[in-house]
Design an enzyme around this catalytic site. Sequence first.
Site, PDB file in Angstrom:
ATOM      1  N   LYS A  94       0.856  -1.187   0.000  1.00 26.73           N
ATOM      2  CA  LYS A  94       0.000   0.000   0.000  1.00 26.73           C
ATOM      3  C   LYS A  94       0.890   1.234   0.000  1.00 26.73           C
ATOM      4  O   LYS A  94       1.808   1.340   0.833  1.00 26.73           O
ATOM      5  CB  LYS A  94      -0.864  -0.040   1.261  1.00 26.73           C
TER       6      LYS A  94
HETATM    7  O1  G3P Z   1      -7.417   1.694   5.955  1.00 27.51           O
HETATM    8  C1  G3P Z   1      -7.786   2.943   5.503  1.00 27.51           C
HETATM    9  C2  G3P Z   1      -9.138   3.449   5.970  1.00 27.51           C
HETATM   10  O2  G3P Z   1     -10.088   2.429   5.936  1.00 27.51           O
HETATM   11  C3  G3P Z   1      -9.117   4.264   7.226  1.00 27.51           C
HETATM   12  O3  G3P Z   1     -10.399   4.507   7.741  1.00 27.51           O
HETATM   13  O4  G3P Z   1     -11.858   5.193   9.600  1.00 27.51           O
HETATM   14  O5  G3P Z   1      -9.435   5.868   9.626  1.00 27.51           O
HETATM   15  O6  G3P Z   1     -11.040   6.918   8.032  1.00 27.51           O
HETATM   16  P1  G3P Z   1     -10.685   5.685   8.807  1.00 27.51           P
END
Ligand code: G3P
Length: 218
Positions: A83
């Site tokens: 990633k």
């Molecule tokens: O893994 C990336 C993403 O899903 C992060 O989510 O909840 O931190 O905005 P969030």
Amino acid sequence: MKLFVDTGNIKEIAPLAALGILDGATTNPSLMAKEGGDPRAIIKSICDLVQGPVSAEVVATDADGMIREGRDLAAIDPHVVVKVPFTKAGVAACRTLAAEGTRVNVTLIFSAAQAWLAAKVGAAYVSPFVGRLDDIGATGMNLIQEIVDLFGHAGYETEVLVASVRNPIHVIEAGRMGAGVVTCPPSVIEQLFKHPLTDSGLERFLKDWEQAQGAKKA
Ligand code: G3P
């Protein structure tokens, strides 16, 4: 639509993997920072559990550093997807890693233009963050529709991996829009199972059955 779990926590992943509902997993530096222990060993354990694509993110910010880290992460297990953040360095690293046969997930996507550029350099996945767009008053799911439309017309093989998912509505909308993958925190997966009518319906079935058994015995 494939379901990935968005966590670095083995204890959360194991029961979901055992249910057979997981197609893969995603992690990021914030999620990995919450876990103790060796990050490489954790990624390896997640790969063993899910037996599908597992995104492991680089923390370098220059292209050479990302490529070095990406090669190192890819060596952990064949299921690892490297990633990289969407920056110019991330795009350059994606191009090199993809050309070497490594699957790359370009993350922190907040516009269709960014998704398009990532697809052009061979990203296997793009990760648009719907929840974080909602948080700033935009409609995150509109971005998913834009990217799905754009990739569909252009014929890119890059999969749209819907990330930053906050609720079951995001999940179902993603599927209806034609996204290939949704990655959910375990709490959202838990919500996907729940419906109060299922709970009350089961309670009633069991009560009726027990009453009938009691009546037969009487
Ligand atoms: O893994 C990336 C993403 O899903 C992060 O989510 O909840 O931190 O905005 P969030």
